[in-house]
Enzyme design. Structure first.
Site, PDB file in Angstrom:
ATOM      1  N   ASP A  54       0.828  -1.201   0.000  1.00 39.17           N
ATOM      2  CA  ASP A  54       0.000   0.000   0.000  1.00 39.17           C
ATOM      3  C   ASP A  54       0.868   1.260   0.000  1.00 39.17           C
ATOM      4  OD1 ASP A  54       0.847  -0.166   2.606  1.00 39.17           O
ATOM      5  OD2 ASP A  54      -1.153  -0.272   3.508  1.00 39.17           O
ATOM      6  N   ASP A  93      -0.995  -6.347  -0.204  1.00 36.91           N
ATOM      7  CA  ASP A  93      -1.264  -5.706   1.088  1.00 36.91           C
ATOM      8  C   ASP A  93      -2.771  -5.598   1.299  1.00 36.91           C
ATOM      9  OD1 ASP A  93       0.466  -4.870   3.072  1.00 36.91           O
ATOM     10  OD2 ASP A  93       1.246  -3.193   1.893  1.00 36.91           O
ATOM     11  N   GLU A 125      -0.978  -5.734   8.882  1.00 37.06           N
ATOM     12  CA  GLU A 125      -0.133  -5.034   9.856  1.00 37.06           C
ATOM     13  C   GLU A 125      -0.653  -5.193  11.276  1.00 37.06           C
ATOM     14  OE1 GLU A 125       0.388  -0.888   8.915  1.00 37.06           O
ATOM     15  OE2 GLU A 125       1.157  -1.338   6.912  1.00 37.06           O
ATOM     16  N   GLU A 191       9.507  -3.919  10.089  1.00 39.52           N
ATOM     17  CA  GLU A 191       9.858  -2.603   9.550  1.00 39.52           C
ATOM     18  C   GLU A 191      10.446  -1.717  10.631  1.00 39.52           C
ATOM     19  OE1 GLU A 191       6.961  -0.752   7.015  1.00 39.52           O
ATOM     20  OE2 GLU A 191       8.076   1.148   6.968  1.00 39.52           O
TER      21      GLU A 191
HETATM   22  O1  KIV Z   1       3.553  -1.113   1.528  1.00 40.19           O
HETATM   23  C1  KIV Z   1       4.717  -1.529   1.406  1.00 40.19           C
HETATM   24  O2  KIV Z   1       5.399  -1.305   0.404  1.00 40.19           O
HETATM   25  C2  KIV Z   1       5.273  -2.296   2.509  1.00 40.19           C
HETATM   26  C3  KIV Z   1       6.738  -2.571   2.471  1.00 40.19           C
HETATM   27  C4  KIV Z   1       7.477  -1.338   2.782  1.00 40.19           C
HETATM   28  C5  KIV Z   1       7.114  -3.691   3.349  1.00 40.19           C
HETATM   29  O3  KIV Z   1       4.578  -2.665   3.389  1.00 40.19           O
END
Ligand code: KIV
Length: 283
Positions: A54, A93, A125, A191
């Site tokens: 995302d 995501d 997440e 992260e």
């Molecule tokens: O949204 C994204 O690109 C991510 C990465 C930074 C792991 O979650």
């Protein structure tokens, strides 16, 4: 044997192979991709996993935060990426708010990403979403967890700060990672976690960890496509954990400027770019 069986069995990176890579201490390379050219390039580079992150909010859509991304956005971009790649595992995501309600609602959204988008796995997440992880796993969809900095809840944390600096936070992160593994997650993105804590979590888990800004001891690394190739046309504060392997924006800007200049000067198109009349037209 249908095409999909060949695809999964012989070429496509699988969750099982990722687990084997962890056991064999073979680093996993993951990168984001959002469109056809970036996905083809990711495959040509040999990426094990492509993530339709995302982060597309910032690097594609011009938003300042990931919370603006919708399920339709991720389905749309996943469909394009799925059309482009054959070997990397495709992870989509789950956007903000799509896995925080009932299990049924979560499953509807997971199914949309898999069925309409073509994702093989999804990413969620936070450690408070173990029920959502279980729901997705129950319908057969692998889930990547995402701990440490969680961009979807950046306002709760008050910014993008390195996580795990105190003993209490470090222990909490380790417990959260174990809870996600217990819930059925197949891997965890860490992260901006201190290298020390990322290493401890990596050693504590059976499933792979994929780090971003979390040091060298994770089982794999992930970066945003645009960061890897230096495709950021506006001057932003550089991220300390990013290594830009090229200056794509500079190369592209120079090419575009040259085009504009050539159009204005008449240097383009030259006779070689035009079509000569056919013999019939000449008559
Ligand atoms: O949204 C994204 O690109 C991510 C990465 C930074 C792991 O979650």
């Amino acid at each position: 044997v249908d095409k999909e069986t060949i695809d999964v069995g012989e070429r496509r990176k699988t969750i099982k192979q990722l687990a084997q890579m962890k056991r064999a201490a073979q680093p996993i390379a993951m990168m984001t991709a959002y469109d056809y050219p970036s996905a083809v390039l990711a495959e040509q580079a040999g990426a094990d996993i492509v993530l339709i992150g995302d982060s597309l909010a910032q690097v594609v859509q011009g938003h300042t935060a990931t919370a603006s991304v919708t399920l339709d956005d991720v389905v749309y971009h996943t469909r394009i990426v799925a059309r482009a790649v054959r070997t990397p595992l495709i992870v989509a995501d789950m956007p903000f708010g799509t896995y925080h309600g009932s299990d049924d609602r979560t499953i509807d959204h997971v199914v949309a990403l898999v069925q309409d988008g073509g994702a093989h796995a999804v990413k969620m997440e936070g450690a408070d979403v173990c029920d959502a992880v279980r729901a997705a796993v129950r319908v057969g969809v692998p889930v990547f967890g995402h701990l440490g900095v969680q961009p979807q809840s950046v306002h709760r944390h008050g910014g993008y700060f390195v996580q795990g600096k105190t003993l209490h936070d470090a222990e909490q992160l380790r417990e959260d990672a174990l809870r996600m593994q217990e819930a059925g997650a197949c891997a965890i993105v860490l992260e901006l976690v201190t290298a020390h804590v990322a290493q401890a979590i990596t050693e504590a888990l059976d499933i792979p960890t994929i780090g971003i800004g979390s040091g060298a001891c994770c089982d794999g690394q992930v970066l945003v496509f645009h960061d890897i190739v230096g495709y950021d046309p506006l001057p932003h504060r550089p991220k300390s954990f990013v290594k830009a392997y090229a200056a794509a924006a500079d190369v592209m800007r120079d090419a575009l400027k040259q085009f504009v200049q050539d159009v204005r000067s008449g240097a383009f198109p030259s006779p070689s770019h035009a079509h000569a009349p056919s013999e019939e037209e000449k008559r």
